[in-house]
Write a protein that holds these residues in place. Structure first.
Motif, PDB file in Angstrom:
ATOM      1  N   ALA A 125      17.446 -15.723  29.566  1.00  9.12           N
ATOM      2  CA  ALA A 125      17.871 -14.755  28.552  1.00  9.12           C
ATOM      3  C   ALA A 125      19.134 -15.236  27.839  1.00  9.12           C
ATOM      4  N   SER A 126      19.315 -14.779  26.609  1.00 13.26           N
ATOM      5  CA  SER A 126      20.557 -15.066  25.885  1.00 13.26           C
ATOM      6  C   SER A 126      21.710 -14.363  26.605  1.00 13.26           C
ATOM      7  N   GLU A 127      22.934 -14.754  26.314  1.00 15.95           N
ATOM      8  CA  GLU A 127      24.101 -14.143  26.973  1.00 15.95           C
ATOM      9  C   GLU A 127      24.107 -12.630  26.772  1.00 15.95           C
ATOM     10  N   ALA A 128      23.876 -12.169  25.555  1.00 12.26           N
ATOM     11  CA  ALA A 128      23.882 -10.723  25.279  1.00 12.26           C
ATOM     12  C   ALA A 128      22.752 -10.015  26.026  1.00 12.26           C
ATOM     13  N   ASP A 129      21.555 -10.601  25.994  1.00 13.19           N
ATOM     14  CA  ASP A 129      20.424  -9.991  26.697  1.00 13.19           C
ATOM     15  C   ASP A 129      20.641 -10.011  28.207  1.00 13.19           C
ATOM     16  N   ARG A 130      21.248 -11.081  28.690  1.00 15.30           N
ATOM     17  CA  ARG A 130      21.541 -11.212  30.128  1.00 15.30           C
ATOM     18  C   ARG A 130      22.494 -10.102  30.568  1.00 15.30           C
ATOM     19  N   LYS A 131      23.548  -9.869  29.781  1.00 13.63           N
ATOM     20  CA  LYS A 131      24.506  -8.818  30.135  1.00 13.63           C
ATOM     21  C   LYS A 131      23.814  -7.458  30.152  1.00 13.63           C
ATOM     22  N   GLU A 132      22.988  -7.200  29.150  1.00 18.39           N
ATOM     23  CA  GLU A 132      22.266  -5.929  29.093  1.00 18.39           C
ATOM     24  C   GLU A 132      21.299  -5.798  30.271  1.00 18.39           C
ATOM     25  N   MET A 133      20.567  -6.862  30.575  1.00 20.84           N
ATOM     26  CA  MET A 133      19.578  -6.856  31.656  1.00 20.84           C
ATOM     27  C   MET A 133      20.227  -6.584  33.018  1.00 20.84           C
ATOM     28  N   LEU A 134      21.356  -7.227  33.269  1.00 19.76           N
ATOM     29  CA  LEU A 134      21.949  -7.185  34.601  1.00 19.76           C
ATOM     30  C   LEU A 134      22.987  -6.081  34.800  1.00 19.76           C
ATOM     31  N   PHE A 135      23.530  -5.563  33.695  1.00 16.12           N
ATOM     32  CA  PHE A 135      24.595  -4.571  33.818  1.00 16.12           C
ATOM     33  C   PHE A 135      24.258  -3.224  33.189  1.00 16.12           C
ATOM     34  N   LYS A 136      23.020  -3.042  32.703  1.00 10.45           N
ATOM     35  CA  LYS A 136      22.641  -1.709  32.217  1.00 10.45           C
ATOM     36  C   LYS A 136      22.758  -0.739  33.389  1.00 10.45           C
ATOM     37  N   ASN A 137      22.861   0.533  33.103  1.00 10.60           N
ATOM     38  CA  ASN A 137      23.147   1.516  34.150  1.00 10.60           C
ATOM     39  C   ASN A 137      22.196   1.472  35.338  1.00 10.60           C
ATOM     40  N   ALA A 138      20.900   1.388  35.095  1.00 10.33           N
ATOM     41  CA  ALA A 138      19.932   1.412  36.209  1.00 10.33           C
ATOM     42  C   ALA A 138      20.153   0.227  37.146  1.00 10.33           C
ATOM     43  N   ALA A 139      20.289  -0.978  36.581  1.00  8.51           N
ATOM     44  CA  ALA A 139      20.512  -2.174  37.409  1.00  8.51           C
ATOM     45  C   ALA A 139      21.877  -2.117  38.081  1.00  8.51           C
ATOM     46  N   PHE A 140      22.873  -1.721  37.334  1.00  5.28           N
ATOM     47  CA  PHE A 140      24.236  -1.679  37.871  1.00  5.28           C
ATOM     48  C   PHE A 140      24.340  -0.684  39.021  1.00  5.28           C
ATOM     49  N   ASP A 141      23.835   0.510  38.808  1.00 10.22           N
ATOM     50  CA  ASP A 141      23.949   1.554  39.835  1.00 10.22           C
ATOM     51  C   ASP A 141      23.234   1.172  41.125  1.00 10.22           C
ATOM     52  N   ASP A 142      22.183   0.359  41.024  1.00  7.52           N
ATOM     53  CA  ASP A 142      21.430  -0.069  42.203  1.00  7.52           C
ATOM     54  C   ASP A 142      22.056  -1.281  42.892  1.00  7.52           C
ATOM     55  N   ALA A 143      22.694  -2.177  42.108  1.00  7.56           N
ATOM     56  CA  ALA A 143      23.108  -3.472  42.655  1.00  7.56           C
ATOM     57  C   ALA A 143      24.605  -3.668  42.841  1.00  7.56           C
ATOM     58  N   PHE A 144      25.417  -2.731  42.391  1.00 10.92           N
ATOM     59  CA  PHE A 144      26.872  -2.888  42.482  1.00 10.92           C
ATOM     60  C   PHE A 144      27.490  -1.636  43.104  1.00 10.92           C
ATOM     61  N   ALA A 145      28.603  -1.824  43.787  1.00  9.84           N
ATOM     62  CA  ALA A 145      29.292  -0.705  44.448  1.00  9.84           C
ATOM     63  C   ALA A 145      30.784  -0.807  44.204  1.00  9.84           C
ATOM     64  N   ILE A 146      31.422   0.336  44.158  1.00  8.95           N
ATOM     65  CA  ILE A 146      32.872   0.364  43.969  1.00  8.95           C
ATOM     66  C   ILE A 146      33.556  -0.296  45.169  1.00  8.95           C
ATOM     67  N   VAL A 147      34.620  -1.014  44.898  1.00  8.91           N
ATOM     68  CA  VAL A 147      35.417  -1.632  45.961  1.00  8.91           C
ATOM     69  C   VAL A 147      36.323  -0.548  46.519  1.00  8.91           C
ATOM     70  N   LYS A 148      36.256  -0.351  47.807  1.00  7.76           N
ATOM     71  CA  LYS A 148      37.087   0.677  48.436  1.00  7.76           C
ATOM     72  C   LYS A 148      38.535   0.206  48.442  1.00  7.76           C
ATOM     73  N   LYS A 149      39.410   1.101  48.033  1.00 14.65           N
ATOM     74  CA  LYS A 149      40.844   0.767  48.010  1.00 14.65           C
ATOM     75  C   LYS A 149      41.410   0.869  49.395  1.00 14.65           C
ATOM     76  N   LYS A 150      42.350  -0.039  49.691  1.00 14.08           N
ATOM     77  CA  LYS A 150      42.962  -0.059  51.032  1.00 14.08           C
ATOM     78  C   LYS A 150      44.038   0.975  51.152  1.00 14.08           C
TER      79      LYS A 150
END
Length: 150
Positions: A125-150
């Motif tokens: 994918a192009s850079e723009a399409d790659r960012k949309e593909m991997l960081f759109k809300n559905a993908a992001f919410d499933d694959a990324f988690a907030i870092v817990k603060k110490k």
């Protein structure tokens, strides 16, 4: 103590101070404005988003984001990872555990995948399409988690 020993001790202190200063320099705030895309986002120009903060270069960009959050979701999610507020937990395409040897860089962020197939889809994918593909809300919410603060 002789003068040579004192000089060596002072030199060691000076070198240690330079190392500490260099480490502090590395930790300085750095982010791209997620609306303008310029590398001049300011730490005091932010909006709360998904339990973290997203940063802007000016109040106009902040207003654009808050007025159309969905339009900028992928860029905002990417920035949350780039600023180390969120971390990857799964493959953003399949939702499966990741293989750290299968990665693609997206705007300075290394994203890992479960397999060569998912890695290949992202790489093709192009850079723009790659960012949309991997960081759109559905993908992001499933694959990324907030870092817990110490």
């Amino acid at each position: 103590m002789d003068l040579r020993h004192i000089s060596l001790c002072l030199a060691a202190v000076l070198v240690g101070s330079l190392v500490i200063a260099a480490d502090a320099e590395k930790e300085k705030f750095s982010a791209k404005c997620l609306v303008a895309g310029k590398p001049d986002a300011k730490e005091d120009k932010f909006a709360e988003y998904k339990g973290g903060k997203v940063y802007f270069c000016c109040d106009n960009c902040k207003a654009k984001f808050t007025g159309e959050t969905a339009k900028f979701a992928a860029a905002a999610n990417h920035q949350l990872v780039a600023t180390k507020q969120f971390t990857q937990t799964k493959c953003p395409i399949s939702g499966q555990p990741v293989d750290e040897s299968k990665t693609v860089e997206v705007g300075g962020v290394k994203v890992a995948f479960c397999c060569e197939n998912c890695q290949g889809k992202a790489a093709a994918a192009s850079e723009a399409d790659r960012k949309e593909m991997l960081f759109k809300n559905a993908a992001f919410d499933d694959a990324f988690a907030i870092v817990k603060k110490k």
